[in-house]
Write a protein that holds these residues in place. Structure first.
Motif, mmCIF file in Angstrom:
data_model
loop_
_atom_site.group_PDB
_atom_site.id
_atom_site.type_symbol
_atom_site.label_atom_id
_atom_site.label_comp_id
_atom_site.label_asym_id
_atom_site.label_seq_id
_atom_site.Cartn_x
_atom_site.Cartn_y
_atom_site.Cartn_z
ATOM 1 N N ARG B 36 1.359 -25.257 26.219
ATOM 2 C CA ARG B 36 0.884 -24.010 25.258
ATOM 3 C C ARG B 36 -0.408 -24.283 24.545
ATOM 4 N NH1 ARG B 36 2.422 -19.207 26.720
ATOM 5 N NH2 ARG B 36 1.048 -18.673 24.907
ATOM 6 N N THR B 37 -0.364 -25.783 24.030
ATOM 7 C CA THR B 37 -1.357 -26.039 23.152
ATOM 8 C C THR B 37 -2.699 -26.357 24.001
ATOM 9 O OG1 THR B 37 0.033 -27.301 21.790
ATOM 10 C CG2 THR B 37 -2.138 -27.900 21.540
ATOM 11 N N VAL B 38 -2.690 -26.835 25.275
ATOM 12 C CA VAL B 38 -3.784 -26.814 26.159
ATOM 13 C C VAL B 38 -4.222 -25.424 26.326
ATOM 14 C CG1 VAL B 38 -4.260 -27.502 28.433
ATOM 15 C CG2 VAL B 38 -3.093 -28.972 27.143
ATOM 16 N N ILE B 39 -3.651 -24.600 26.642
ATOM 17 C CA ILE B 39 -3.949 -23.124 26.868
ATOM 18 C C ILE B 39 -4.884 -22.525 25.640
ATOM 19 C CG2 ILE B 39 -3.292 -20.747 27.396
ATOM 20 C CD1 ILE B 39 -1.016 -21.779 29.107
ATOM 21 N N GLY B 40 -4.167 -22.806 24.596
ATOM 22 C CA GLY B 40 -4.729 -22.603 23.232
ATOM 23 C C GLY B 40 -6.036 -22.913 23.049
ATOM 24 N N ALA B 41 -6.305 -24.360 23.305
ATOM 25 C CA ALA B 41 -7.524 -24.835 23.028
ATOM 26 C C ALA B 41 -8.526 -24.336 24.065
ATOM 27 C CB ALA B 41 -7.243 -26.418 23.479
ATOM 28 N N TRP B 42 -7.993 -23.962 25.298
ATOM 29 C CA TRP B 42 -9.042 -23.318 26.228
ATOM 30 C C TRP B 42 -9.627 -22.057 25.461
ATOM 31 C CZ3 TRP B 42 -7.897 -25.962 30.823
ATOM 32 C CH2 TRP B 42 -8.843 -25.913 31.890
ATOM 33 N N PHE B 333 -2.441 -36.920 24.334
ATOM 34 C CA PHE B 333 -2.948 -36.241 25.371
ATOM 35 C C PHE B 333 -4.505 -36.200 25.084
ATOM 36 C CE2 PHE B 333 -4.509 -32.377 27.355
ATOM 37 C CZ PHE B 333 -3.928 -32.515 28.948
ATOM 38 N N GLU B 334 -4.856 -35.924 23.830
ATOM 39 C CA GLU B 334 -6.314 -35.591 23.300
ATOM 40 C C GLU B 334 -7.073 -36.743 23.620
ATOM 41 O OE1 GLU B 334 -8.441 -33.520 19.632
ATOM 42 O OE2 GLU B 334 -6.654 -34.443 19.312
ATOM 43 N N ARG B 335 -6.408 -37.919 23.272
ATOM 44 C CA ARG B 335 -7.164 -39.294 23.387
ATOM 45 C C ARG B 335 -7.340 -39.525 24.760
ATOM 46 N NH1 ARG B 335 -3.797 -42.265 19.658
ATOM 47 N NH2 ARG B 335 -4.703 -41.106 17.889
ATOM 48 N N ALA B 336 -6.317 -39.140 25.435
ATOM 49 C CA ALA B 336 -6.267 -39.508 26.903
ATOM 50 C C ALA B 336 -7.422 -38.478 27.784
ATOM 51 C CB ALA B 336 -4.891 -39.253 27.854
ATOM 52 N N MET B 337 -7.650 -37.433 27.093
ATOM 53 C CA MET B 337 -8.454 -36.463 27.602
ATOM 54 C C MET B 337 -9.785 -36.735 26.973
ATOM 55 S SD MET B 337 -7.655 -34.457 30.307
ATOM 56 C CE MET B 337 -6.691 -33.580 31.043
#
Lengths: 388, 390
Positions: B36-42, B333-337
């Motif tokens: 959900r956070t990834v979608i929100g970030a998008w 996740f943020e660090r990995a990406m």
């Protein structure tokens, strides 16, 4: 003494609900796992199949997609005159200078705009790209505003069906043919005559030149000469590698996301399998005691329980792969991060994906079942009979 | 409340099973929260867009530019307060992996007036306006590469060939949480002058115009007037609100977002399977107990309370743990990406709505998983229950 395999089969069958729930969890995981692999595989196949080993492509140095690249006519003529380029039977050099532009078109149904690549091609382009075949209608006539459209976008965008017109570059272009390219990336493009396109957009430049090499070994000498020519700022790449590189970012993204999801799912499925196996060990304490009393060694009991959980995982894995194989009838399209253009690709299953998925499901079964099986094999006979 | 004690005691009867189930639910819930956070970030760019700004670009596609002369023509259209322009640079810093951040050549005369959410100290702003090869970078970007004011940056042009040198003269911070702090901004003049020497036919063009309208309610009319003004010219325009422009970009990757949404649904399915499994076993083992309870005079109500309560307790614990581990997971996740996807996710924070959604999901799953066992417990006849060997 070994416990008959039938024992494990019948145990799974007796507790059908639990077996079904656990196998279902594993099937879901394997479904996602193989779907991700199939997607990455399909994307690579589409873009790798776009290039040929016999061709080299020349673009402006630093342009990682063709629509960013620009080569003026002087550069085009220099490149065309290189000795490494093969000639056809009539002695014509097989070098195709092409123009690639991106245009916005609306998708059918959703009305949302998306970018499509239009490729203005030379007469040589078709003879060099053998995988491109016209399947409906005809080719454009020279001097007219006519286009042929790739199978993957023909139905998806407004104005791209056979006989319709599409407007770009201040002209209306009639769609006179549909082509296929064995699933390659060209199927997501619109093709027309390069000279017409240059005039329509008033861009005095070409995007790329694709050349057929006289022999595969000529690539390095061509690359060395052109890249060191002071009149040019170009990069020479093998065509296959150039297009394959455009899928890297997308494929990486799909893989990272897929891996992340799969890891989480598999943890869930393993926990499910563990719960199931622990419960079935606890429920069968008396049975285990009986078997031990009959003289079955600990190892046999360990093996029997482990086999049961592997079987559970195997069934789940099989169902998951079956579900995923249905995806082969679907194709999806998205914007390629590297080129900004719409690209359509399919889920493609391969034997190696099947093997990997099944192995993965067995590993899950092993991890989920190992501890409970050890616990089962360690039960003392006396304790086993003490349970009411 | 003896029943509450019973629920607790029941839950801890198989501590290992309960702990495993809680663990499984926690992992799945945090995965759900992360997706959900990834979608929100998008969609964070949509939140950052201002209602009174329009984007005018070439109607053909983003690959085409517009003449710089359009600026004054747009300024003359009724309802327009101010116009500025920008050009996508797309250079390579160090290598391709490090270059995934937006780089724009902008008109420095009024850029900061048009984008008030980019906060830049006044003295830095003054220097930036004067110096031709000066650049301003976002706080996050500066942190990522450890840039300081005064650093000299080398870039290799991809769209505009050659080697480019910039001096960082300012580091801006976002006024809101959603403001993109990863941008690299420099002088359009610097770009255009170099183009005049290298590729004169490309000079005098800009990527897009940013138009400020007096009244956001007139945005649609103003946009139409702008497009009408350049109709049938060599470079026709397409004007839309900043929000629609960003949404258009997002819809390009719609397929990926759809896939993410499907995955988050499947995750719910996985949790349901794990918890249902546990609850089904529990109910099967305790059928004879339920029969005893019924014999003692406990009604169906009490049984429902017992079983649903246990299921909810496990689900809620799992949900709570899951929500707690979402934070470190998002950071990881943020660090990995970070390097690969910095451009796509300008802001990456776990939203409150996401947490609420996770909590609701845990409760819903808890209720759903206990439905079948409850039904069986209520249904079972005392005689059958007592006869049964679990």
């Amino acid at each position: 003494m070994i416990i008959p395999l039938n024992y494990s089969f019948r145990n799974l069958w007796t507790r059908r609900t639990t077996t079904f729930l656990t196998a279902g969890g594993i099937a879901l995981v394997i479904f996602v796992f193989s779907a991700v692999l199939m997607l990455a595989n399909g994307l690579e196949k589409t873009l790798v199949g776009t290039g040929s080993d016999k061709n080299a492509i020349v673009v402006r140095r630093g342009a990682d997609s063709e629509f960013m690249s620009m080569l003026d006519r002087t550069a085009v003529n220099i490149i065309k005159s290189q000795p490494e380029i093969a000639a056809d039977r009539d002695g014509k050099r097989l070098a195709a200078a092409e123009v690639v532009v991106l245009i916005n078109l609306l998708k059918r149904g959703t009305n949302k705009p998306s970018h499509i690549e239009i490729r203005g091609v030379a007469p040589e382009s078709l003879s060099m790209r053998t995988q491109v075949k016209l399947v409906e209608g005809r080719l454009w006539r020279p001097g007219l505003s006519e286009v042929v459209v790739g199978r993957a976008v023909a139905g998806r965008f407004q104005g791209l069906a056979l006989g319709e017109t599409v407007r770009f570059g201040m002209r209306d272009w009639t769609v006179v043919g549909i082509f296929e390219a064995e699933g390659a990336g060209f199927e997501s493009e619109i093709w027309t005559d390069a000279e017409q396109l240059v005039q329509a957009f008033r861009r005095p430049v070409f995007s790329s030149i694709t050349v057929r090499l006289a022999s595969a070994g000529d690539f390095l000498s061509l690359k060395a000469r052109l890249e060191s020519d002071p009149r040019l700022t170009v990069a020479v790449e093998r065509e296959k590698q150039y297009y394959a590189k455009q899928s890297e970012m997308m494929a990486t993204f799909i893989r990272v996301l897929g891996l992340f999801v799969t890891v989480i799912f598999s943890l869930g499925a393993m926990i499910g399998a563990m719960i199931t196996m622990y419960a079935s060990v606890a429920n069968r304490t008396t049975e285990i005691g009986t078997m031990r009393a009959l003289g079955f060694p600990r190892r046999s009991i360990l093996v029997a329980f482990l086999f049961e959980s592997l079987l559970l995982a195997f069934v789940g894995g099989g169902v998951g792969i079956l579900l995923a194989s249905v995806l082969q009838f679907f194709s999806i399209s998205t914007t390629n991060f590297a080129t900004f253009a719409e690209i359509a690709f399919r889920f493609i299953l391969s034997p190696s994906i099947i093997v990997e998925s099944l192995l993965f499901s067995l590993v899950m079964g092993l991890f989920g079942g190992f501890l409970p099986a050890v616990q089962a094999s360690r039960k003392k006979v006396v304790d086993a009979f003490r349970v009411s | 409340m003896e029943l509450f004690r019973l629920i607790l005691k029941n839950t801890m009867r198989h501590p290992l099973r309960s702990i495993l189930t809680v663990f499984g639910i926690a992992i799945a819930i945090s995965a759900f929260g992360l997706i959900r956070t990834v979608i929100g970030a998008w969609y964070s760019g949509v939140e950052a867009s201002a209602p009174n700004r329009l984007i005018t670009r070439n109607a053909v596609s983003l690959g085409f530019s517009l003449p710089v002369a359009y600026r004054e023509a747009i300024r003359g259209i009724p309802g327009v307060v101010d116009v500025t322009y920008a050009h996508w640079f797309g250079g390579i810093y160090i290598d391709e992996k490090h270059s995934q951040f937006p780089q724009f050549a902008v008109d420095t005369t009024n850029f900061s007036e048009m984008y008030p959410e980019f906060k830049l100290p006044p003295e830095q702003k003054a220097v930036f306006k004067q110096q031709r090869n000066a650049a301003v970078v976002g706080r996050k970007l500066a942190e990522r590469f450890n840039w300081k004011v005064g650093d000299v940056i080398q870039m290799r042009g991809m769209i505009f060939p050659g080697d480019w040198e910039f001096t960082i003269r300012g580091i801006y911070t976002g006024a809101q949480k959603s403001t993109d702090e990863t941008q690299f901004i420099f002088h359009y003049q610097y770009l255009d002058e170099k183009l005049k020497q290298t590729e004169p036919w490309r000079a005098g063009n800009v990527g897009w115009y940013v138009v400020k309208v007096k009244d956001p309610r007139q945005a649609a009319e103003v946009a139409e007037a702008i497009d009408l003004r350049f109709k049938n010219s060599l470079a026709e325009t397409l004007t839309e609100t900043e929000r629609a422009f960003v949404l258009g970009f997002i819809s390009m990757s719609e397929t990926i977002l759809v896939a993410l949404r499907i995955i988050s649904l499947v995750i719910i399915g996985v949790i349901l399977l794990v918890l249902s499994n546990t609850m089904a076993m529990t109910a099967r083992e305790r059928l004879s107990e339920y029969a005893v309870l019924k014999t003692l005079g406990f009604g169906a109500r009490h049984l429902v309370f017992l079983i649903v309560g246990e299921s909810l307790l496990i689900a809620a614990t799992g949900g709570l743990v899951g929500i707690l581990i979402t934070y470190p997971a998002a950071k990881g996740f943020e660090r990995a990406m970070g390097d690969a996807m910095g451009a796509i996710f300008p802001a990456f924070d776990v939203a409150t709505t996401t947490q609420i959604l996770c909590a609701l999901m845990a409760v819903a799953v808890g209720l759903a998983a206990s439905a079948f066992p409850t039904w069986r417990a209520v249904q079972v006849r005392i005689v059958d229950g007592l006869r049964r060997v679990g």
